[in-house]
Design a protein around this motif. Structure first.
Motif, PDB file in Angstrom:
ATOM      1  N   GLU A  19       4.344  -1.505  -0.460  1.00 51.41           N
ATOM      2  CA  GLU A  19       2.694  -2.097  -0.639  1.00 51.41           C
ATOM      3  C   GLU A  19       2.477  -3.365  -0.264  1.00 51.41           C
ATOM      4  O   GLU A  19       1.741  -4.009   0.509  1.00 51.41           O
ATOM      5  CB  GLU A  19       2.191  -1.497  -1.721  1.00 51.41           C
ATOM      6  CG  GLU A  19       0.754  -1.564  -1.947  1.00 51.41           C
ATOM      7  CD  GLU A  19       0.121  -0.288  -1.209  1.00 51.41           C
ATOM      8  OE1 GLU A  19      -1.157  -0.662  -0.458  1.00 51.41           O
ATOM      9  OE2 GLU A  19       0.959   0.640  -0.649  1.00 51.41           O
ATOM     10  N   ILE A  20       3.682  -4.296  -0.664  1.00 48.14           N
ATOM     11  CA  ILE A  20       3.380  -5.502  -0.280  1.00 48.14           C
ATOM     12  C   ILE A  20       3.694  -5.920   1.140  1.00 48.14           C
ATOM     13  O   ILE A  20       3.050  -6.755   1.891  1.00 48.14           O
ATOM     14  CB  ILE A  20       4.614  -6.448  -1.256  1.00 48.14           C
ATOM     15  CG1 ILE A  20       4.046  -6.426  -2.444  1.00 48.14           C
ATOM     16  CG2 ILE A  20       4.781  -7.971  -0.683  1.00 48.14           C
ATOM     17  CD1 ILE A  20       5.233  -7.016  -3.500  1.00 48.14           C
ATOM     18  N   GLY A  21       4.728  -5.105   1.732  1.00 45.84           N
ATOM     19  CA  GLY A  21       4.981  -5.331   3.348  1.00 45.84           C
ATOM     20  C   GLY A  21       3.639  -4.960   3.878  1.00 45.84           C
ATOM     21  O   GLY A  21       3.293  -5.334   4.976  1.00 45.84           O
ATOM     22  N   TYR A  22       2.959  -3.909   3.565  1.00 47.44           N
ATOM     23  CA  TYR A  22       1.863  -3.118   4.237  1.00 47.44           C
ATOM     24  C   TYR A  22       0.890  -4.303   4.084  1.00 47.44           C
ATOM     25  O   TYR A  22      -0.055  -4.683   5.137  1.00 47.44           O
ATOM     26  CB  TYR A  22       1.344  -2.193   3.722  1.00 47.44           C
ATOM     27  CG  TYR A  22       0.174  -1.502   4.102  1.00 47.44           C
ATOM     28  CD1 TYR A  22      -0.267  -1.133   5.522  1.00 47.44           C
ATOM     29  CD2 TYR A  22      -1.118  -1.618   3.205  1.00 47.44           C
ATOM     30  CE1 TYR A  22      -1.365  -0.785   5.926  1.00 47.44           C
ATOM     31  CE2 TYR A  22      -2.482  -1.323   3.876  1.00 47.44           C
ATOM     32  CZ  TYR A  22      -2.589  -1.033   5.054  1.00 47.44           C
ATOM     33  OH  TYR A  22      -3.947  -0.580   5.369  1.00 47.44           O
ATOM     34  N   ALA A  23       0.574  -4.935   2.917  1.00 51.37           N
ATOM     35  CA  ALA A  23      -0.582  -5.782   2.625  1.00 51.37           C
ATOM     36  C   ALA A  23      -0.245  -7.214   3.719  1.00 51.37           C
ATOM     37  O   ALA A  23      -1.283  -7.515   4.381  1.00 51.37           O
ATOM     38  CB  ALA A  23      -0.621  -6.398   1.253  1.00 51.37           C
ATOM     39  N   LEU A  24       0.868  -7.500   3.581  1.00 49.76           N
ATOM     40  CA  LEU A  24       1.318  -8.816   4.567  1.00 49.76           C
ATOM     41  C   LEU A  24       1.089  -8.380   6.023  1.00 49.76           C
ATOM     42  O   LEU A  24       0.497  -9.139   7.017  1.00 49.76           O
ATOM     43  CB  LEU A  24       2.703  -9.230   4.368  1.00 49.76           C
ATOM     44  CG  LEU A  24       2.914  -9.766   3.215  1.00 49.76           C
ATOM     45  CD1 LEU A  24       4.082 -10.098   2.675  1.00 49.76           C
ATOM     46  CD2 LEU A  24       1.902 -11.149   2.904  1.00 49.76           C
ATOM     47  N   VAL A  71      -4.809  -9.497   1.905  1.00 49.71           N
ATOM     48  CA  VAL A  71      -3.775  -9.345   0.951  1.00 49.71           C
ATOM     49  C   VAL A  71      -4.103  -8.824  -0.533  1.00 49.71           C
ATOM     50  O   VAL A  71      -3.673  -8.134  -1.091  1.00 49.71           O
ATOM     51  CB  VAL A  71      -2.891 -10.769   0.925  1.00 49.71           C
ATOM     52  CG1 VAL A  71      -1.785 -10.618  -0.021  1.00 49.71           C
ATOM     53  CG2 VAL A  71      -2.163 -10.929   2.257  1.00 49.71           C
ATOM     54  N   VAL A  72      -5.067  -9.860  -1.219  1.00 52.18           N
ATOM     55  CA  VAL A  72      -5.707  -9.622  -2.335  1.00 52.18           C
ATOM     56  C   VAL A  72      -6.215  -8.093  -2.591  1.00 52.18           C
ATOM     57  O   VAL A  72      -6.081  -7.430  -3.450  1.00 52.18           O
ATOM     58  CB  VAL A  72      -6.648 -10.636  -2.742  1.00 52.18           C
ATOM     59  CG1 VAL A  72      -7.403 -10.110  -4.066  1.00 52.18           C
ATOM     60  CG2 VAL A  72      -5.709 -11.933  -2.909  1.00 52.18           C
ATOM     61  N   SER A  73      -7.190  -7.631  -1.416  1.00 50.80           N
ATOM     62  CA  SER A  73      -7.826  -6.544  -1.740  1.00 50.80           C
ATOM     63  C   SER A  73      -6.820  -5.380  -1.578  1.00 50.80           C
ATOM     64  O   SER A  73      -6.778  -4.255  -2.375  1.00 50.80           O
ATOM     65  CB  SER A  73      -8.802  -6.163  -0.698  1.00 50.80           C
ATOM     66  OG  SER A  73      -7.971  -6.125   0.780  1.00 50.80           O
ATOM     67  N   VAL A  74      -5.764  -5.331  -0.594  1.00 50.78           N
ATOM     68  CA  VAL A  74      -4.705  -4.496  -0.779  1.00 50.78           C
ATOM     69  C   VAL A  74      -3.836  -4.454  -1.936  1.00 50.78           C
ATOM     70  O   VAL A  74      -3.706  -3.060  -2.568  1.00 50.78           O
ATOM     71  CB  VAL A  74      -3.789  -4.545   0.491  1.00 50.78           C
ATOM     72  CG1 VAL A  74      -2.546  -3.453   0.359  1.00 50.78           C
ATOM     73  CG2 VAL A  74      -4.491  -4.251   1.865  1.00 50.78           C
ATOM     74  N   LEU A  75      -3.411  -5.267  -2.387  1.00 51.54           N
ATOM     75  CA  LEU A  75      -2.678  -5.359  -3.747  1.00 51.54           C
ATOM     76  C   LEU A  75      -3.543  -4.960  -4.998  1.00 51.54           C
ATOM     77  O   LEU A  75      -2.867  -4.294  -5.726  1.00 51.54           O
ATOM     78  CB  LEU A  75      -1.856  -6.745  -3.988  1.00 51.54           C
ATOM     79  CG  LEU A  75      -0.880  -7.044  -2.838  1.00 51.54           C
ATOM     80  CD1 LEU A  75      -0.321  -8.481  -3.223  1.00 51.54           C
ATOM     81  CD2 LEU A  75      -0.047  -5.810  -2.763  1.00 51.54           C
ATOM     82  N   VAL A  76      -4.581  -5.337  -5.117  1.00 47.87           N
ATOM     83  CA  VAL A  76      -5.551  -4.856  -6.181  1.00 47.87           C
ATOM     84  C   VAL A  76      -5.924  -3.629  -6.237  1.00 47.87           C
ATOM     85  O   VAL A  76      -5.729  -2.876  -6.894  1.00 47.87           O
ATOM     86  CB  VAL A  76      -6.909  -5.839  -6.091  1.00 47.87           C
ATOM     87  CG1 VAL A  76      -7.870  -5.119  -7.120  1.00 47.87           C
ATOM     88  CG2 VAL A  76      -6.495  -7.204  -6.455  1.00 47.87           C
ATOM     89  N   ARG A  77      -5.922  -2.841  -4.805  1.00 45.40           N
ATOM     90  CA  ARG A  77      -6.264  -1.475  -5.046  1.00 45.40           C
ATOM     91  C   ARG A  77      -5.002  -0.558  -5.124  1.00 45.40           C
ATOM     92  O   ARG A  77      -5.067   0.251  -5.811  1.00 45.40           O
ATOM     93  CB  ARG A  77      -6.640  -1.138  -3.467  1.00 45.40           C
ATOM     94  CG  ARG A  77      -7.319   0.168  -3.189  1.00 45.40           C
ATOM     95  CD  ARG A  77      -7.695   0.561  -1.706  1.00 45.40           C
ATOM     96  NE  ARG A  77      -8.226  -0.421  -1.162  1.00 45.40           N
ATOM     97  CZ  ARG A  77      -7.604  -0.724   0.261  1.00 45.40           C
ATOM     98  NH1 ARG A  77      -6.663   0.034   0.648  1.00 45.40           N
ATOM     99  NH2 ARG A  77      -8.221  -1.809   0.850  1.00 45.40           N
ATOM    100  N   PHE A  78      -4.031  -1.202  -4.813  1.00 38.04           N
ATOM    101  CA  PHE A  78      -2.570  -0.460  -5.190  1.00 38.04           C
ATOM    102  C   PHE A  78      -2.482  -0.452  -6.715  1.00 38.04           C
ATOM    103  O   PHE A  78      -2.105   0.505  -7.470  1.00 38.04           O
ATOM    104  CB  PHE A  78      -1.327  -1.158  -4.452  1.00 38.04           C
ATOM    105  CG  PHE A  78      -0.195  -0.521  -4.844  1.00 38.04           C
ATOM    106  CD1 PHE A  78       0.304   0.439  -4.497  1.00 38.04           C
ATOM    107  CD2 PHE A  78       0.754  -1.463  -5.733  1.00 38.04           C
ATOM    108  CE1 PHE A  78       1.468   1.222  -4.749  1.00 38.04           C
ATOM    109  CE2 PHE A  78       1.933  -1.056  -6.150  1.00 38.04           C
ATOM    110  CZ  PHE A  78       2.184   0.296  -5.895  1.00 38.04           C
TER     111      PHE A  78
END
Length: 94
Positions: A19-24, A71-78
């Motif tokens: 998920e971190i890789g996807y966000a970046l 980045v913030v939106s993807v990680l918060v959603r995860f």
């Protein structure tokens, strides 16, 4: 440690890494698109001096904002999707 006091398993650590890789990666892509859309005209067209210098600067500023927001939106959603709706319960029939 997880929010409920247990240790994270390998699958959960792998999911976080992916998920971190996807966000970046998605943030880099979105930022590049925004930068290209804003600064592109300055590279391809003959514009007045001030505008030609300002567009890349505005592009960098907007790209930075888009990168951070993505980045913030993807990680918060995860994070929200990985937490059980009822603490202590892991599946509907438990």
């Amino acid at each position: 440690m997880t929010s409920h006091g247990g240790r994270r398993g390998q699958a959960e650590r792998d999911a976080i890494t992916v998920e971190i890789g996807y966000a970046l990666c998605s943030a880099v892509f979105a930022a590049a698109v925004v930068f290209g859309a804003v600064a592109g005209p300055a590279l391809f067209f003959d514009l007045p001096g001030r505008l030609e210098r300002a567009l890349p600067l505005v592009g960098v500023a907007l790209a930075t904002v888009v990168f951070l927001a993505r980045v913030v939106s993807v990680l918060v959603r995860f994070q929200r999707s990985s937490q059980p709706s009822q603490p202590g319960r892991t599946s509907p029939d438990s």
